[in-house]
Design an enzyme around this catalytic site. Structure first.
Site, PDB file in Angstrom:
ATOM      1  N   TYR A  49       0.890  -1.387  -0.019  1.00 55.78           N
ATOM      2  CA  TYR A  49      -0.136  -0.004   0.111  1.00 55.78           C
ATOM      3  C   TYR A  49       0.732   1.306  -0.074  1.00 55.78           C
ATOM      4  O   TYR A  49       1.828   1.419   0.705  1.00 55.78           O
ATOM      5  CB  TYR A  49      -0.960   0.058   1.212  1.00 55.78           C
ATOM      6  CG  TYR A  49      -1.776   1.236   1.302  1.00 55.78           C
ATOM      7  CD1 TYR A  49      -2.645   1.664   0.435  1.00 55.78           C
ATOM      8  CD2 TYR A  49      -1.280   2.279   2.261  1.00 55.78           C
ATOM      9  CE1 TYR A  49      -3.380   2.991   0.572  1.00 55.78           C
ATOM     10  CE2 TYR A  49      -2.009   3.443   2.471  1.00 55.78           C
ATOM     11  CZ  TYR A  49      -2.744   3.841   1.415  1.00 55.78           C
ATOM     12  OH  TYR A  49      -3.666   5.108   1.548  1.00 55.78           O
TER      13      TYR A  49
ATOM     14  N   SER B 228      -6.984  13.098   6.523  1.00 55.08           N
ATOM     15  CA  SER B 228      -7.486  12.100   5.699  1.00 55.08           C
ATOM     16  C   SER B 228      -8.893  11.841   5.262  1.00 55.08           C
ATOM     17  O   SER B 228      -9.631  11.892   6.319  1.00 55.08           O
ATOM     18  CB  SER B 228      -7.040  10.601   5.945  1.00 55.08           C
ATOM     19  OG  SER B 228      -5.702  10.352   5.708  1.00 55.08           O
TER      20      SER B 228
ATOM     21  N   CYS C 232     -11.311  14.111   4.824  1.00 53.19           N
ATOM     22  CA  CYS C 232     -11.968  15.358   5.289  1.00 53.19           C
ATOM     23  C   CYS C 232     -12.401  16.337   4.239  1.00 53.19           C
ATOM     24  O   CYS C 232     -12.826  17.281   4.563  1.00 53.19           O
ATOM     25  CB  CYS C 232     -11.616  16.017   6.369  1.00 53.19           C
ATOM     26  SG  CYS C 232     -11.342  15.068   7.970  1.00 53.19           S
TER      27      CYS C 232
ATOM     28  N   THR D 203      -8.670  16.773  -1.066  1.00 54.72           N
ATOM     29  CA  THR D 203      -8.527  16.576  -2.431  1.00 54.72           C
ATOM     30  C   THR D 203      -9.740  17.279  -3.005  1.00 54.72           C
ATOM     31  O   THR D 203      -9.396  17.898  -3.982  1.00 54.72           O
ATOM     32  CB  THR D 203      -8.324  15.129  -2.879  1.00 54.72           C
ATOM     33  OG1 THR D 203      -7.125  14.493  -2.330  1.00 54.72           O
ATOM     34  CG2 THR D 203      -8.038  15.197  -4.293  1.00 54.72           C
ATOM     35  N   SER D 204     -11.005  17.099  -2.396  1.00 50.33           N
ATOM     36  CA  SER D 204     -11.895  17.718  -3.355  1.00 50.33           C
ATOM     37  C   SER D 204     -11.929  19.201  -3.260  1.00 50.33           C
ATOM     38  O   SER D 204     -12.523  19.955  -4.114  1.00 50.33           O
ATOM     39  CB  SER D 204     -13.295  17.139  -3.050  1.00 50.33           C
ATOM     40  OG  SER D 204     -13.483  17.209  -1.561  1.00 50.33           O
TER      41      SER D 204
ATOM     42  N   ASP E 236      -1.742  17.207  -1.424  1.00 48.46           N
ATOM     43  CA  ASP E 236      -1.151  16.550  -0.396  1.00 48.46           C
ATOM     44  C   ASP E 236      -0.065  16.999   0.827  1.00 48.46           C
ATOM     45  O   ASP E 236      -0.257  17.213   1.966  1.00 48.46           O
ATOM     46  CB  ASP E 236      -0.746  14.867  -0.408  1.00 48.46           C
ATOM     47  CG  ASP E 236      -0.638  13.847   0.559  1.00 48.46           C
ATOM     48  OD1 ASP E 236      -1.793  14.313   1.268  1.00 48.46           O
ATOM     49  OD2 ASP E 236      -0.251  13.139   0.884  1.00 48.46           O
TER      50      ASP E 236
ATOM     51  N   ARG F 138      -7.848   3.637  -4.859  1.00 46.08           N
ATOM     52  CA  ARG F 138      -7.063   4.927  -5.144  1.00 46.08           C
ATOM     53  C   ARG F 138      -6.824   4.997  -6.825  1.00 46.08           C
ATOM     54  O   ARG F 138      -6.851   4.010  -7.185  1.00 46.08           O
ATOM     55  CB  ARG F 138      -5.809   5.276  -4.188  1.00 46.08           C
ATOM     56  CG  ARG F 138      -6.088   5.192  -2.644  1.00 46.08           C
ATOM     57  CD  ARG F 138      -5.177   6.346  -2.047  1.00 46.08           C
ATOM     58  NE  ARG F 138      -5.907   6.597  -0.644  1.00 46.08           N
ATOM     59  CZ  ARG F 138      -5.678   7.755   0.070  1.00 46.08           C
ATOM     60  NH1 ARG F 138      -5.280   8.686  -0.771  1.00 46.08           N
ATOM     61  NH2 ARG F 138      -5.963   7.821   1.224  1.00 46.08           N
TER      62      ARG F 138
ATOM     63  N   ARG G 268     -13.388  17.296  10.604  1.00 43.37           N
ATOM     64  CA  ARG G 268     -14.554  16.759  10.333  1.00 43.37           C
ATOM     65  C   ARG G 268     -15.297  16.539  11.684  1.00 43.37           C
ATOM     66  O   ARG G 268     -15.086  15.665  12.537  1.00 43.37           O
ATOM     67  CB  ARG G 268     -14.339  15.189   9.547  1.00 43.37           C
ATOM     68  CG  ARG G 268     -15.519  14.413   9.482  1.00 43.37           C
ATOM     69  CD  ARG G 268     -15.051  12.989   9.144  1.00 43.37           C
ATOM     70  NE  ARG G 268     -14.799  12.886   7.502  1.00 43.37           N
ATOM     71  CZ  ARG G 268     -15.687  12.185   6.996  1.00 43.37           C
ATOM     72  NH1 ARG G 268     -16.830  11.862   7.365  1.00 43.37           N
ATOM     73  NH2 ARG G 268     -15.397  12.248   5.488  1.00 43.37           N
TER      74      ARG G 268
HETATM   75  C1  SPV Z   1      -3.450  10.343   3.754  1.00 43.16           C
HETATM   76  O1  SPV Z   1      -4.041   8.980   4.435  1.00 43.16           O
HETATM   77  O2  SPV Z   1      -3.282  11.324   4.317  1.00 43.16           O
HETATM   78  C2  SPV Z   1      -2.964  10.132   2.215  1.00 43.16           C
HETATM   79  C3  SPV Z   1      -2.694   8.689   1.746  1.00 43.16           C
HETATM   80  O3  SPV Z   1      -2.534  10.977   1.634  1.00 43.16           O
HETATM   81  S1  SPV Z   1      -1.359   7.790   2.247  1.00 43.16           S
HETATM   82  O4  SPV Z   1      -0.380   7.824   1.158  1.00 43.16           O
HETATM   83  O5  SPV Z   1      -1.641   6.634   2.823  1.00 43.16           O
HETATM   84  O6  SPV Z   1      -0.808   8.795   3.402  1.00 43.16           O
HETATM   85 MN    MN Z   2      -2.345  12.595   3.026  1.00 41.24          MN
END
Ligand code: SPV
Ligand code: MN
Length: 612
Positions: A212, A262, A264, A267-268, A281, A378, A409
């Site tokens: 992952y 994460s 919340c 991205t949108s 990010d 994803r 959130r």
């Molecule tokens: C997050 O969870 O904040 C992400 C995905 O951006 S990860 O790569 O899993 O951290």
């Molecule tokens: Mn992140």
């Protein structure tokens, strides 16, 4: 020789002793059958893509450029329990940190990695975090046996072989050593031996028995930890933030940075229609001649695909359904087509997913029905594939940030948008973000967590010092950015969300207007909130929606009682943390303002009360 003359030559051209030492050590430890060095050349980049297909980590989908990758059923999110910081000495972090004395951690993980690449190919590549040839660039060397990891990094980061030449032999770079370990049906088998160890003493990371990306892709959350340490030593900020250009009045663009835990709405928000995206990010922020400049550490997006559909995320949906380079992960594949949750389409009742061959009704080892796609499925895509990519995405000088948004959130406390009263109040607001847990982290969902600056999972310095650095950073700027809080998840008494998914556009545009002196605001104990007339106009102009006074009152009444409950939670948390004086003063002042309001006006106070 596991490494050919030609590959060796590529390395020698870097003229870097540390690179050679690291590689020799990795070879001695992991014992690969073959070592391949990847430069910035198209040929090398294509080699990695082909290899990911050949070794089964990715397979082609029907659309040109699209591939799918699966992580194992127990490898679908960041593994917090097995992520540990290796430190020289134990310190009082002020937060729960999984630390370990460095020599013990190194010994443990190296034992697991001993011989782990036997029979496998080791890939060695070089990247730049941040734009190349820039005051922000931070170099990174990645060693892995996963072509999927390297391929992901080629989409997500700027290649850095040439950048390493510019290092002139310096050892100022991060090292990431990863192995997916033994594979079974293309996914990691020995999950019990999964380790993600961030060595803060040597500025390097060991990560093993995982795929992952949040665990395996060194340059993402693992490099982020090393960068936070570096930033704190050098008076800049490495933040879990998006960067976006917000288009106010025609021709006006204001850059925002935003930290959201994460899932919340980060991205949108960065992808809001009509705006431009710089990054979604991780950002590096520096004080350059008194101005707040920031860059996206990445050049791609590893985004949650759930609910990407033509209505809610039209731009991403368009990008994901047209020919271009995309890696889909942990979706359902049927007849070489990807399907995900909330895509707004009928979904077949069988196919391949993260559990292997999937059919409707299939159960996991605990008897729980397996959904067709994972909630944390994803997509990986380069930002320049998006129609709304900002023209400064790769600007070595970064963009000038004028506003910071902190998004939490919660269903019952925080107003949809508020402007902080000052920089130090803004830092306080950021340091007191709360959010419910989501599927991006393994474990229980739906628990309210305190997540300062959305950075709790990544803090490698004591919380008090981290907050102090923020305060100092803003105070040293000619003009500190204005700070906003958002909450897209407020619910009404009937338990229903009070806002539609696109309402965030109004909140962000209001903030943009405020930064540019366009709107008046109402001062409340928790910050400045919008006036009804301004929101009404923004709703009409942007969403063609007639926003009512009743809606406004329900959304923007200050739930003083609930805020005080939150302050109780915060006081408890911070009572055992060593925090800067000025932060504790903000906390006390916040409580005092809320209590005074409660005494005079009760538990829920309408905006008009404050407007008087
Ligand atoms: C997050 O969870 O904040 C992400 C995905 O951006 S990860 O790569 O899993 O951290
Ligand atoms: Mn992140």
């Amino acid at each position: 020789m596991v490494i050919s003359e030609a590959n060796l030559k590529k390395l020698e051209q870097l003229n870097n002793k540390k690179v050679m030492e690291y590689l020799q050590d990795a070879i001695d430890l992991c014992k690969p059958a073959k070592v391949t060095v990847i430069t910035d050349s198209e040929e090398d980049i294509n080699y990695v893509k082909e290899l990911a297909l050949k070794n089964g980590e990715e397979s082609k989908l029907r659309m040109e450029g699209h591939t799918v990758h699966f992580d194992g059923i127990n490898d679908q999110g960041r593994d917090k329990a097995n992520t540990r910081y290796l430190v020289k000495e134990k310190v009082n972090w002020g937060i729960k940190v999984n630390d370990m004395l460095q020599p013990d951690g190194v010994a443990e993980v190296r034992e697991i990695m001993d011989g782990i690449m036997e029979g496998k190919e080791m890939l060695v590549s070089f990247f730049s975090l941040g734009p190349t040839n820039s005051p922000f660039s931070q170099r990174a060397m990645q060693i892995t046996d996963s072509a999927y990891v390297t391929h992901s990094e080629q989409i997500l980061y700027r290649t850095g072989y040439e950048e390493f030449k510019r290092l002139n032999g310096s050892d100022d770079f991060f090292l990431f050593l990863h192995s997916a370990g033994e594979l079974e049906n293309g996914t990691t088998k020995n999950i019990d031996k999964r380790r993600i160890f961030i060595d803060l003493v040597e500025n390097r990371v060991y990560t093993v028995n995982n795929q992952y990306a949040g665990n395996s892709v060194g340059l993402k959350k693992l490099a982020f930890r090393l960068a936070i340490q570096k930033a704190n030593n050098e008076d800049w900020l490495a933040e879990h933030m998006f960067l976006m250009g917000v288009q106010g009045k025609p021709g006006r663009k204001t850059y925002f940075a935003g930290a959201f835990p994460s899932a919340c709405g980060k991205t949108s928000t960065a992808m809001l229609p009509g705006q431009t995206i710089v990054g979604d990010d991780i950002a590096y922020l520096k004080n350059i001649d008194g101005k707040l400049k920031a860059v996206n550490v990445e050049k791609g997006i590893f985004g949650i695909i759930q609910d990407v559909n033509p209505e809610d995320d039209p731009l991403i949906y368009e990008a994901l359904t047209t020919p271009r380079e995309v890696i889909f992960s942990n979706v359902l594949v049927n007849d070489d087509k990807p399907y995900w949750l909330g895509m707004g389409q009928e979904v077949p009742d069988k196919g391949r997913n993260f559990s292997g061959e999937w059919y409707k009704g299939k159960k996991d080892a605990n008897g729980k029905e397996i959904d067709y796609a994972h909630k944390n499925a994803r997509y990986t895509i380069a930002i320049n594939e998006l129609a709304n990519a900002d023209d400064k995405v790769n600007d070595p000088n970064g963009v000038e940030v004028q506003a910071i948004v902190y998004g939490g959130r919660d269903s019952d406390t925080t107003v949809p948008v508020a402007e902080s009263l000052s920089w130090s109040h803004g830092v306080f607001v950021g340091a007191t973000i709360e959010s419910e847990t989501t599927a991006a982290i393994l474990g229980k969902e739906g628990v309210r967590n305190h997540d300062p600056m959305a950075n709790l999972d990544f803090l490698v310095v004591p919380l008090g010092k981290y907050v102090e650095n923020h305060l100092k950073f803003g105070n040293n700027l000619d003009k500190a950015p204005t700070v906003y809080s958002t909450n897209y998840f407020l619910k009404g008494e009937n338990g229903k969300y009070l806002n539609g998914k696109l309402d965030k556009k109004v909140w962000i545009l209001w903030a943009e207007g405020r930064v540019n002196g366009e709107y008046d605001a109402i001062e409340t104990p928790i910050g400045r909130i919008p006036k009804y007339e301004d929101l009404k106009e923004l709703f009409k102009a942007n969403l063609d929606y007639d926003y009512t006074v009743d809606e406004y009152n329900e959304q923007f009444s200050v739930r003083v009682g609930k805020y005080l409950e939150k302050m109780d939670r915060m006081s408890k948390i911070f009572s055992s943390v060593e925090m800067p004086e000025s932060f504790l003063k903000e906390l006390n002042d916040q409580v005092a303002r809320l209590k005074a309001t409660q005494a005079e006006h009760g538990d829920v106070v309408k905006p008009e009360v404050f407007a008087k």
